[in-house]
Design an enzyme around this catalytic site. Sequence first.
Site, PDB file in Angstrom:
ATOM      1  CG  HIS A 148      -1.900  -0.910   1.136  1.00  0.00           C
ATOM      2  ND1 HIS A 148      -2.725  -1.490   2.195  1.00  0.00           N
ATOM      3  CD2 HIS A 148      -2.332  -1.852   0.228  1.00  0.00           C
ATOM      4  CE1 HIS A 148      -3.406  -2.513   1.987  1.00  0.00           C
ATOM      5  NE2 HIS A 148      -3.413  -2.759   0.690  1.00  0.00           N
ATOM      6  N   PRO A 288      -0.636   1.111 -11.476  1.00  0.00           N
ATOM      7  CG  PRO A 288      -0.426   0.312  -9.167  1.00  0.00           C
ATOM      8  CD  PRO A 288      -1.452   0.328 -10.451  1.00  0.00           C
ATOM      9  N   GLY A 289       2.876   1.402 -11.369  1.00  0.00           N
ATOM     10  CA  GLY A 289       4.216   0.468 -11.378  1.00  0.00           C
ATOM     11  C   GLY A 289       4.452   0.348 -10.098  1.00  0.00           C
ATOM     12  CB  SER A 290       7.999  -0.540  -8.623  1.00  0.00           C
ATOM     13  OG  SER A 290       9.101   0.141  -9.307  1.00  0.00           O
ATOM     14  CG  HIS A 312      -3.471  -5.291  -9.039  1.00  0.00           C
ATOM     15  ND1 HIS A 312      -2.460  -6.319  -9.389  1.00  0.00           N
ATOM     16  CD2 HIS A 312      -3.389  -5.410  -7.726  1.00  0.00           C
ATOM     17  CE1 HIS A 312      -2.009  -6.845  -8.468  1.00  0.00           C
ATOM     18  NE2 HIS A 312      -2.409  -6.053  -7.529  1.00  0.00           N
ATOM     19  N   GLY A 313      -1.220  -3.629 -11.526  1.00  0.00           N
ATOM     20  CA  GLY A 313      -0.258  -2.909 -11.202  1.00  0.00           C
ATOM     21  C   GLY A 313       0.803  -3.759 -12.102  1.00  0.00           C
TER      22      GLY A 313
END
Length: 387
Positions: A148, A288-290, A312-313
Amino acid sequence: MKLMLTTERIPIKLWLDDIEPDALIQARNLANLPFAFRHIPLMPDCHQGYGMPIGAILATKEVVVPNAVGVDIGCGMCAMRTSVRDLGTSDLKKVLSAARKTIPLGNKSHQEAQDEACMPKGHETLNIVGRQYTKALKQIGTLGGGNHFIEIQKGSDGYVWLMVHSGSRNLGYQVATWYNDIAVALNKRYYSVVSAEIDLAFLPLDTQEAQDYIKEMNYAIAFAFANRKLMMKRMFEALQSVTGASKHGKIINKPHNFAAWEDHFGKRVLVHRKGATRAFEDELGMIPGSQGSNSYIVRGLGNPESFKSCSHGAGRRMGRKQAQRELDLEAEIAMLDQKGVVHAIRHRSDLDEAPSSYKDIDVVMENQKDLVDIVVELAPMAVLKGT
């Protein structure tokens, strides 16, 4: 789609060609469930989960599977464009400092109960939610740990964006574990053909237990959104206190751990998404990426083969313990520093969320060009994470 396997009861359709062996075993288990509908899509961020792979979709008609939603019910993303055009490193650090004063991170909760107006309505008639409600009043607006995050990002549209990734905290965990335990007990009592070893116990939809789970799951989904919304409000207030920003765009919200009734291939089915985002045609979402790579605002293409879903990522490339053992702390810090990202990687224990523990987001996005279009590219500027 990259590949289709036809060796199981129903096909497995993969949007990746580098799936880890244990995740593939879990996908085969899904495909052999007697109630699984049509096929099993695996998104390009797919990796091993508990019972069901993260980044997988399971559609059913007669049952609900608590572990196909997962323990963090309603976990998802929110993103919001602000009116700010740029932020220097000094101001970024001030924003993070202000945010830490109002948003508890990691396992921390608020000292005082938050305004009940922030909470979803209808807890009074729910069993597990009702028991957890008082505690949830102190957990709404809190981040949690693991993957998160709250991130400040610079958009390709010229604006600074805020992004929040969090879920339903302990409330969702309690709902998930309670009803999964009931499903396990019922499956054992009635000699289910689904092996207990694969951790995919189910509840028939014509039972009271299934209906109760769905009601409580939906409350947890609403709570997770309320949780993200309150953090987004306080994050904007922190930004406002430093920059004087006066306005922002609408919040884009997308859960990626949930089950919902949808129409696919001419049938009304219960679509379980675990680490997968809904991507109906023209629907906005986030991938999202990292903390060291770009994230994306995307528009869904409504591809029926993925049950109108996308990743989701970026998805994990290695497990948390493996990352802590194998990654180079100094190299990961240097990578983030070189990109000018304000981060909090300080110790080897932080490496489980280092950029190199995740898949290459560029490859992930390339693998799902038939699922989404990119609307805005978001470069990381600063990140808050729990431990």
